[in-house]
Design an enzyme around this catalytic site. Structure first.
Site, short mmCIF file in Angstrom:
data_model
loop_
_atom_site.label_atom_id
_atom_site.label_comp_id
_atom_site.label_asym_id
_atom_site.label_seq_id
_atom_site.Cartn_x
_atom_site.Cartn_y
_atom_site.Cartn_z
N GLU A 281 0.82 -1.21 0.00
CA GLU A 281 0.00 0.00 0.00
C GLU A 281 0.86 1.26 0.00
O GLU A 281 0.52 2.26 -0.64
CB GLU A 281 -0.93 0.01 1.22
CG GLU A 281 -2.01 -1.06 1.18
CD GLU A 281 -2.91 -0.90 -0.03
OE1 GLU A 281 -3.39 0.22 -0.30
OE2 GLU A 281 -3.15 -1.91 -0.72
N TRP A 284 1.97 1.67 -3.52
CA TRP A 284 0.90 2.26 -4.34
C TRP A 284 0.97 3.78 -4.27
O TRP A 284 0.81 4.47 -5.28
CB TRP A 284 -0.47 1.82 -3.82
CG TRP A 284 -1.07 0.63 -4.50
CD1 TRP A 284 -1.23 -0.61 -3.97
CD2 TRP A 284 -1.63 0.58 -5.83
NE1 TRP A 284 -1.84 -1.44 -4.89
CE2 TRP A 284 -2.10 -0.74 -6.03
CE3 TRP A 284 -1.75 1.51 -6.86
CZ2 TRP A 284 -2.71 -1.14 -7.22
CZ3 TRP A 284 -2.36 1.11 -8.05
CH2 TRP A 284 -2.82 -0.20 -8.22
N TRP A 312 -20.75 11.53 -20.40
CA TRP A 312 -21.33 11.40 -19.07
C TRP A 312 -22.71 12.05 -19.01
O TRP A 312 -23.06 12.88 -19.84
CB TRP A 312 -20.40 12.03 -18.03
CG TRP A 312 -19.02 11.47 -18.06
CD1 TRP A 312 -17.90 12.08 -18.55
CD2 TRP A 312 -18.61 10.18 -17.60
NE1 TRP A 312 -16.81 11.25 -18.42
CE2 TRP A 312 -17.22 10.08 -17.84
CE3 TRP A 312 -19.27 9.10 -17.00
CZ2 TRP A 312 -16.48 8.95 -17.50
CZ3 TRP A 312 -18.53 7.97 -16.66
CH2 TRP A 312 -17.16 7.89 -16.91
N ASN A 350 -10.84 2.72 2.81
CA ASN A 350 -10.36 2.56 1.43
C ASN A 350 -11.27 1.69 0.58
O ASN A 350 -11.53 1.98 -0.59
CB ASN A 350 -8.94 1.98 1.43
CG ASN A 350 -8.32 2.02 0.05
OD1 ASN A 350 -8.19 3.09 -0.55
ND2 ASN A 350 -7.96 0.86 -0.48
N TRP A 368 -16.26 11.10 -13.48
CA TRP A 368 -15.41 10.81 -12.33
C TRP A 368 -14.76 12.06 -11.75
O TRP A 368 -14.46 12.11 -10.55
CB TRP A 368 -14.32 9.79 -12.70
CG TRP A 368 -13.39 10.21 -13.80
CD1 TRP A 368 -13.54 9.99 -15.15
CD2 TRP A 368 -12.16 10.92 -13.67
NE1 TRP A 368 -12.49 10.52 -15.86
CE2 TRP A 368 -11.62 11.09 -14.97
CE3 TRP A 368 -11.45 11.43 -12.58
CZ2 TRP A 368 -10.41 11.76 -15.21
CZ3 TRP A 368 -10.24 12.09 -12.81
CH2 TRP A 368 -9.74 12.25 -14.12
N TRP A 391 -9.55 7.55 -8.33
CA TRP A 391 -10.74 7.82 -9.14
C TRP A 391 -10.58 7.30 -10.57
O TRP A 391 -11.53 6.78 -11.16
CB TRP A 391 -11.07 9.32 -9.13
CG TRP A 391 -11.89 9.65 -7.92
CD1 TRP A 391 -11.44 10.08 -6.72
CD2 TRP A 391 -13.30 9.50 -7.79
NE1 TRP A 391 -12.48 10.22 -5.83
CE2 TRP A 391 -13.63 9.88 -6.47
CE3 TRP A 391 -14.31 9.10 -8.66
CZ2 TRP A 391 -14.95 9.85 -6.00
CZ3 TRP A 391 -15.63 9.08 -8.20
CH2 TRP A 391 -15.93 9.45 -6.88
#
Length: 478
Positions: A281, A284, A312, A350, A368, A391
Site C-alpha cells: 500500500e 501504491w 457522461w 479505502n 469521475w 478515481w
C-alpha cells in the site's frame, strides 16, 4: 558547500526528525532558520471550518515547540508562499533556501518561481527527496521506460530497495541542532485559527491524533495489528487500517522509518501476511506520485486519453443524482453510510472509496472528475496523486490492467464486507431495526416499519447495462 545562513521551508514535512532538508541545511550552514507559510493561494479557497487546517495548526504548534527545545525557532507566515519565501530570505539575509520536493504540478510551478526569484537575488535553492523512498524516474522498467501498471512497478521497487537499503537511512537532526537560529527576543506568538480566518472544526471531537506525536501513537497502535492487515483492511467495521494517511499527507511521520520498520519485521519473519500487504500500500502511494509526475495531464484528463470520449450524464437530472450521492441519499446503504462517514469525519475507509466511486461513475453515469473534486474538498488525507489515481482506477481510465467492465455491485459489496450491517447501522441509525439480511437492500424488505430512507436512485443491473453501452466508445482500446 559551506553557507553562512540558510532558511528551511516546511511544507508537506511537518516534523523535526529524519527530515532531509533540515538535516542538509544544518550540515552545510552556520545558522539555520525555519519557516512555515500558511499559503493563502491554497487556504483562501477552503471552507472556514476545515479539519485539515486544524490538523496543520496543531501540528505546527508541535513543530514549533520541538524546535524551541532544540534551541531553535519556527517563523510562521500567512501569505502567498511564492512571494513570502524570497522576501523572508532577503530579510534574513540567508544564502539559500532548503526544502523537500513536492510533486504536484502547481507545487512544481510554485517552487520554480521561488527558485527564479532567489537566484535573481543571488541566493541558492535546494530541494530534496523526503516524502517517498523512490521518486520520479528512480524506478524504471528493464528497458528504461516508465511503468504504467502497478505490479511490475512494485516488483522493481522492491528489487531496487533490496539492492540499496541505504535509502532508508535516517537523517539525524540533534547532532547539528546547535546551528539552529535562536528565537528573537520579540518573537510573535503563533497565529490563531481566527487570525488565519478559520473556525475550529470537529477535529478534536473526533479525537484525531495530530502532529509528530499523533503519528507515532497511531503507528505504535497499528504494529500489534499489522499481522491481520491483509484481511482486516477490507472491512469498514473492523479496526484494520493504520489510519496514518493524514499523517502521510502532511509529513508528520518519516516514510523511511515506517518502511525500515516493516522491512525489519519481514527480515525477522515477524508480522505475518499483513506486513508485505501494508508495504504494498505504501508502494501504491509512490506509484501514483510517479504517475502524476510523468503524466501531469491526469489532472483534469484521463490517463488513457481515449476515455475522455465517454459521454457522461449532464443536466439538472444528473445534478440531482450527484447531489444525492454527495449527501448519502442513493438508497444503497453501504454507499450512503460511506458518504456519511466522509461528510461527518473527513475519513473514508479505502474499500468504501472504491465502492462509492464506482457507484457514482458506473451506476449513476456521472463524470469521475466531479467525484474526485468532492473527495478533494472533504478528505482529511487528500493527496492529489492518490486521489486522482483512485478515481481513475474506479473509472477504468487510469493505469490499471483491469478492463472497463469492472463494475462493483453495491449490494454484494455490502453483503461481503459489512455482512452484519455494523458499519451501516453506525452511520444510518434509521436502518437499525432491519435484519442483517435486509439491511443491504432495504427496498426488498417487508414494509412493516416506516423507514426514513430513500428508494434506490437506480437499479444496479439496469445501470450496469447503460454503463457497458456508455463505455462502448473505448471498448476497442481495452
Amino acid at each position: 558547500m559551506k553557507l553562512n545562513s540558510s532558511l528551511v521551508w516546511l511544507r508537506r514535512d511537518l516534523r523535526v526528525f529524519d527530515h532531509v532538508a533540515l538535516n542538509q541545511a544544518l550540515q552545510n550552514s552556520a545558522r539555520v532558520y525555519c519557516v512555515f507559510v500558511y499559503d493563502t493561494t491554497i487556504l483562501d479557497s477552503l471552507p472556514r471550518r476545515d479539519r485539515r487546517v486544524d490538523f496543520i495548526h496543531a501540528s505546527i504548534a508541535e513543530v514549533s515547540a520541538e524546535l524551541q527545545q532544540l534551541g531553535g525557532h519556527l517563523i510562521v507566515k500567512h501569505a502567498d508562499a511564492a512571494a513570502a519565501i524570497p522576501a523572508l530570505a532577503a530579510e534574513l539575509g540567508v544564502d539559500a533556501v532548503f526544502c523537500n520536493h513536492d510533486y504536484e504540478p502547481q507545487a512544481i510551478a510554485r517552487d520554480a518561481a521561488v527558485e527564479r526569484a532567489l537566484r535573481a537575488d543571488g541566493r541558492q535553492f535546494f530541494s530534496y527527496k523526503d516524502q517517498v523512498i523512490f521518486e520520479k524516474s528512480e524506478v524504471l522498467s528493464q528497458t528504461g521506460g516508465v511503468f504504467s501498471v502497478f505490479t511490475p512497478y512494485k516488483n522493481a521497487w522492491l528489487k531496487k530497495l533490496d539492492a540499496d537499503p541505504s535509502v532508508l537511512a535516517p537523517y539525524h537532526i540533534e547532532p547539528h541542532a546547535a546551528r539552529l537560529a535562536p528565537p528573537p527576543a520579540n518573537a510573535p506568538a503563533l497565529p490563531t485559527l481566527d487570525e488565519l480566518g478559520f473556525e475550529p472544526s470537529n477535529l478534536a471531537e473526533l479525537k484525531i491524533p495530530t502532529g509528530m506525536s499523533g503519528a507515532a501513537q497511531l503507528f505504535e497502535d497499528f504494529l500489534p495489528r499489522i499481522a491481520g492487515y491483509k484481511d482486516a483492511r477490507d472491512y469498514p467495521a473492523v479496526k484494520g487500517p493504520s489510519y496514518l494517511s493524514m499523517h502521510f499527507r502532511f509529513g508528520t511521520l518519516s516514510v523511511r522509518h515506517l518502511v525500515r520498520t516493516v522491512v525489519d519485521l519481514m527480515a525477522r519473519g515477524a508480522g505475518g501476511e499483513g506486513v508485505p500487504v501494508w508495504l504494498a500500500e505504501l508502494i501504491w502511494r509512490e506509484f501514483y506520485a510517479m504517475i502524476l509526475y510523468h503524466n501531469p495531464h491526469v489532472v483534469g484528463g484521463a490517463y488513457k486519453p481515449a476515455y475522455d470520449a465517454i459521454q457522461w450524464e449532464t443536466g439538472p437530472e444528473a445534478d440531482e443524482l450527484y447531489a444525492a450521492w454527495c449527501e448519502g441519499r442513493t438508497g444503497y446503504p453501504l454507499v450512503d453510510a460511506a458518504m456519511a462517514q466522509l461528510n461527518q469525519t473527513g475519513y473514508m475507509h479505502n474499500r468504501l472509496r472504491m465502492v462509492t466511486a464506482c457507484f457514482l461513475i458506473k451506476d449513476l453515469g456521472i463524470d469521475w472528475r466531479r467525484g474526485e473534486d468532492y473527495f478533494a474538498l472533504h478528505l482529511n488525507d487528500f493527496d492529489l496523486a492518490s486521489n486522482n489515481g483512485g478515481w481513475q482506477w474506479a473509472s477504468s481510465s487510469g493505469c490499471d490492467a483491469q478492463p472497463y467492465f469492472r463494475i462493483f455491485n453495491p449490494v454484494t459489496q455490502s453483503e461481503k464486507f459489512d455482512s452484519k450491517g455494523k458499519f451501516i447501522r453506525r452511520y444510518l441509525p434509521q436502518l437499525k431495526d432491519l435484519t442483517d439480511k435486509e439491511i443491504h437492500a432495504p427496498w426488498l424488505a417487508p414494509r412493516m416499519l416506516p423507514l426514513d430512507y430513500p428508494e434506490p436512485l437506480v437499479m444496479h443491473d439496469e445501470a450496469r447495462k447503460r454503463t457497458l453501452e456508455r463505455y462502448a466508445v473505448v471498448k476497442k482500446t481495452d
